[in-house]
Write a protein that holds these residues in place. Structure first.
Motif, PDB file in Angstrom:
ATOM      1  N   GLU A   6      36.608  47.654  37.251  1.00 36.59           N
ATOM      2  CA  GLU A   6      36.722  47.662  38.703  1.00 36.59           C
ATOM      3  C   GLU A   6      37.494  48.894  39.167  1.00 36.59           C
ATOM      4  OE1 GLU A   6      37.576  43.284  37.474  1.00 36.59           O
ATOM      5  OE2 GLU A   6      38.078  45.292  36.798  1.00 36.59           O
ATOM      6  N   CYS A  22      32.315  47.904  40.817  1.00 36.67           N
ATOM      7  CA  CYS A  22      32.342  47.298  39.484  1.00 36.67           C
ATOM      8  C   CYS A  22      31.313  48.033  38.646  1.00 36.67           C
ATOM      9  CB  CYS A  22      32.028  45.816  39.569  1.00 36.67           C
ATOM     10  SG  CYS A  22      31.942  44.996  37.965  1.00 36.67           S
ATOM     11  N   TRP A  34      32.576  38.505  42.337  1.00 34.62           N
ATOM     12  CA  TRP A  34      33.930  38.968  42.597  1.00 34.62           C
ATOM     13  C   TRP A  34      34.819  37.760  42.845  1.00 34.62           C
ATOM     14  CZ3 TRP A  34      35.872  43.825  42.207  1.00 34.62           C
ATOM     15  CH2 TRP A  34      34.958  44.888  42.139  1.00 34.62           C
ATOM     16  N   ARG A  36      39.121  36.674  43.427  1.00 30.68           N
ATOM     17  CA  ARG A  36      40.446  37.194  43.753  1.00 30.68           C
ATOM     18  C   ARG A  36      41.494  36.144  43.422  1.00 30.68           C
ATOM     19  NH1 ARG A  36      39.662  37.463  50.313  1.00 30.68           N
ATOM     20  NH2 ARG A  36      39.787  35.218  50.743  1.00 30.68           N
ATOM     21  N   LEU A  79      31.486  46.014  46.524  1.00 32.52           N
ATOM     22  CA  LEU A  79      31.928  45.004  47.483  1.00 32.52           C
ATOM     23  C   LEU A  79      32.563  45.749  48.656  1.00 32.52           C
ATOM     24  CD1 LEU A  79      32.297  41.991  48.176  1.00 32.52           C
ATOM     25  CD2 LEU A  79      34.571  42.136  47.122  1.00 32.52           C
ATOM     26  N   TYR A  92      41.621  41.577  42.622  1.00 29.16           N
ATOM     27  CA  TYR A  92      40.191  41.320  42.659  1.00 29.16           C
ATOM     28  C   TYR A  92      39.578  41.626  41.294  1.00 29.16           C
ATOM     29  CZ  TYR A  92      40.063  40.540  47.675  1.00 29.16           C
ATOM     30  OH  TYR A  92      40.237  40.011  48.934  1.00 29.16           O
ATOM     31  N   CYS A  94      36.011  41.553  38.889  1.00 31.92           N
ATOM     32  CA  CYS A  94      34.564  41.489  38.750  1.00 31.92           C
ATOM     33  C   CYS A  94      34.253  40.679  37.498  1.00 31.92           C
ATOM     34  CB  CYS A  94      34.008  42.912  38.632  1.00 31.92           C
ATOM     35  SG  CYS A  94      32.245  43.029  38.435  1.00 31.92           S
TER      36      CYS A  94
END
Length: 126
Positions: A6, A22, A34, A36, A79, A92, A94
């Motif tokens: 990422e 990603c 994705w 978080r 994203l 975050y 991936c």
């Protein structure tokens, strides 16, 4: 085996935008999601895209603000995050469920993903 990296995190003020990327090596038809996470909380699904047909899924909290896209030539999933809010702050990640499509009932479940990136931090200040 797919490996994920990422990038694109950073610090922005509320209302700002960021684009996360990603990069996937060993790219296959996969569900790319994705997630978080913030300290003390469980990892939550944000959005997912099925590489095979480009179909996307979004959490209610980001619908209309975040957009997924893919560049198959570069093996990248993006994203785009607009109108960011302080509650979007987090690490975050991936993730890939290699060789399988996304499903509306499971794209947000961490247990189905077998490959994870190292994460990129997003901080949104008020």
């Amino acid at each position: 085996q797919v490996q994920l990296v990422e990038s694109g995190g950073g610090s922005v003020q509320a209302g700002g935008s960021l684009r996360l990327s990603c990069a996937a090596s060993g790219y296959t038809d996969s569900c790319m999601s994705w997630f978080r996470q913030t300290p003390g909380k469980e990892r939550e699904g944000v959005a997912a895209i099925y590489v095979g047909d480009g179909g996307t899924y979004y959490a209610d909290s980001v619908q209309g603000r975040f957009t997924l896209s893919q560049d198959n030539d570069k093996n990248l999933v993006y994203l785009q995050m607009n109108s960011l809010k302080p509650e979007d702050t987090g690490m975050y990640y991936c993730a890939a469920d290699t060789g399988r499509p996304c499903y509306s009932y499971s794209w947000f479940l961490t247990v189905r993903f077998d490959v994870w990136g190292q994460g990129t931090q997003v901080t949104v200040s008020s």
